[in-house]
Design an enzyme around this catalytic site. Structure first.
Site: not given
Ligand code: ADP
Ligand code: MG
Length: 333
Positions: A31, A227
């Site tokens: 991730d 995840d």
């Molecule tokens: P990654 O896979 O890179 O760990 P996530 O799946 O956790 O990222 O989140 C993907 C995207 O969703 C983030 O880049 C963000 O744009 C958006 N996102 C997720 N949760 C939030 C939140 N609580 N507030 C704002 N944006 C969020």
């Molecule tokens: Mg993450």
């Protein structure tokens, strides 16, 4: 002893069977946010549209005040949010997208482009480096903040070392393609996928599992609630113990304390060392016993036969047990 050595290095392996699986990892899915990057976002530019910056921040804080996502924590850092958090109704967190909530009779959306698109809000997508968080109030676009994350120390080294072991690495992220490819380039991952929802990440893991064989197991390393399904599905699930959500940590097979990415490599090395010791002990003890049996049957040992037999049995047990225990004092390179 292998598990003990791992704990000393800040790696919690939740069972001896995972030591076995760790040796056979062929692919690691990683991730991005929180795992390869610190997940400590810096809030950069704030661009409100059609309202003052104060107003914009108030709505944004309202949405993010109840979320545990690293992005939300960065936005709320050093801000007094307790009263705002309590004033919300119908709070909903949409994994991989953002947050939807009702605050003082306004419907607020805060999240990535996908969130606004799926709620049919018109807006202009931002292509600048970084992670933009878009805000919409009552279905109208209200601006964005641009967040910046930093790649973890040694993340690049992790990819290089896994490469040397012949282990494939794939980056899976919910973030936009520009940011994901930037991070992938920086750490040296050749295969990466962006804009993934939690279920998309799990699909990658499941497809890889369907195609893998016993010698090329699939691992997933992540930190967020989003995840967790992938961590559960993978043959070996790694979770970042520090930044990681409770769900991820609870369901992982291997928990990395202090969030050092290189410990993913260390745990594989520890598992391989443990297996080498186990194999050595089995081969060595069988060899000694067969030799002693042969010598006794040939009558070479004469009167000393009994003494040598006892040494080859009990003596060897003690010796090889000590050999196993010495694992705890090994160094990992
Ligand atoms: P990654 O896979 O890179 O760990 P996530 O799946 O956790 O990222 O989140 C993907 C995207 O969703 C983030 O880049 C963000 O744009 C958006 N996102 C997720 N949760 C939030 C939140 N609580 N507030 C704002 N944006 C969020
Ligand atoms: Mg993450």
């Amino acid at each position: 002893a292998g598990i003990g050595l791992a704990s000393k290095k800040g790696i919690v392996i939740k069972g001896a069977n995972y030591l076995d699986s760790l040796c056979k990892i062929g692919t690691v899915f990683l991730d991005k946010t929180g795992t390869l990057t610190y997940g400590n976002f810096d809030v950069g530019k704030v661009v409100p549209i059609g309202m003052s910056e104060d107003q914009f921040m108030k709505y944004l804080l309202a949405a993010e005040s109840r979320s545990d996502h690293p992005i939300a924590k960065a936005i709320c850092l050093h801000k007094n949010i307790s009263s705002i958090a309590l004033a919300q109704k119908h709070y909903e967190e949409i994994p991989g997208q953002g947050v939807k909530t009702e605050y003082m009779s306004h419907i607020i959306l805060a999240g990535n482009a996908l969130l606004l698109q799926s709620n049919k809000v018109k807006f202009d997508e931002i292509n600048a480096a970084g992670t933009p968080i878009y805000l919409a109030v009552d279905g109208r676009y209200a601006g964005y903040v641009l967040l910046k994350d930093v790649v973890r120390d040694k993340a690049k080294l992790l990819i290089k070392k896994l490469d040397e072991l012949g282990i494939k690495t794939v980056l899976l992220s919910g973030d936009k393609i520009e940011t994901v490819s930037e991070v992938a380039n920086e750490v040296g991952i050749k295969e990466f996928y962006a804009k993934l929802l939690p279920q998309d990440k799990t699909k990658f893991v499941e497809e890889a599992i369907a195609k893998r064989n016993d010698k090329n197991l699939i691992a997933f390393a992540g930190d967020g609630i989003n995840d967790t399904p992938s961590i559960i599905r993978a043959d070996v699930g790694f979770a970042m113990g520090g930044i990681g959500s409770d769900m991820a940590v609870e369901n992982a097979d291997v928990v990395i304390m202090q969030d050092h990415p290189l410990k993913i490599y260390d745990s594989i090395q520890i598992a391989r060392k443990t297996r080498a010791v186990a194999i050595f002990n089995i081969v060595f003890s069988l060899f000694v016993k067969l030799t002693v049996i042969t010598l006794i049957l040939l009558g070479v040992l004469g009167q000393a036969g009994m003494l040598v037999a006892v040494l080859a049995d009990t003596g060897l047990t003690v010796l090889l047990t000590l050999h196993s225990l010495s694992l705890i004092y090994r160094k990992i390179k």
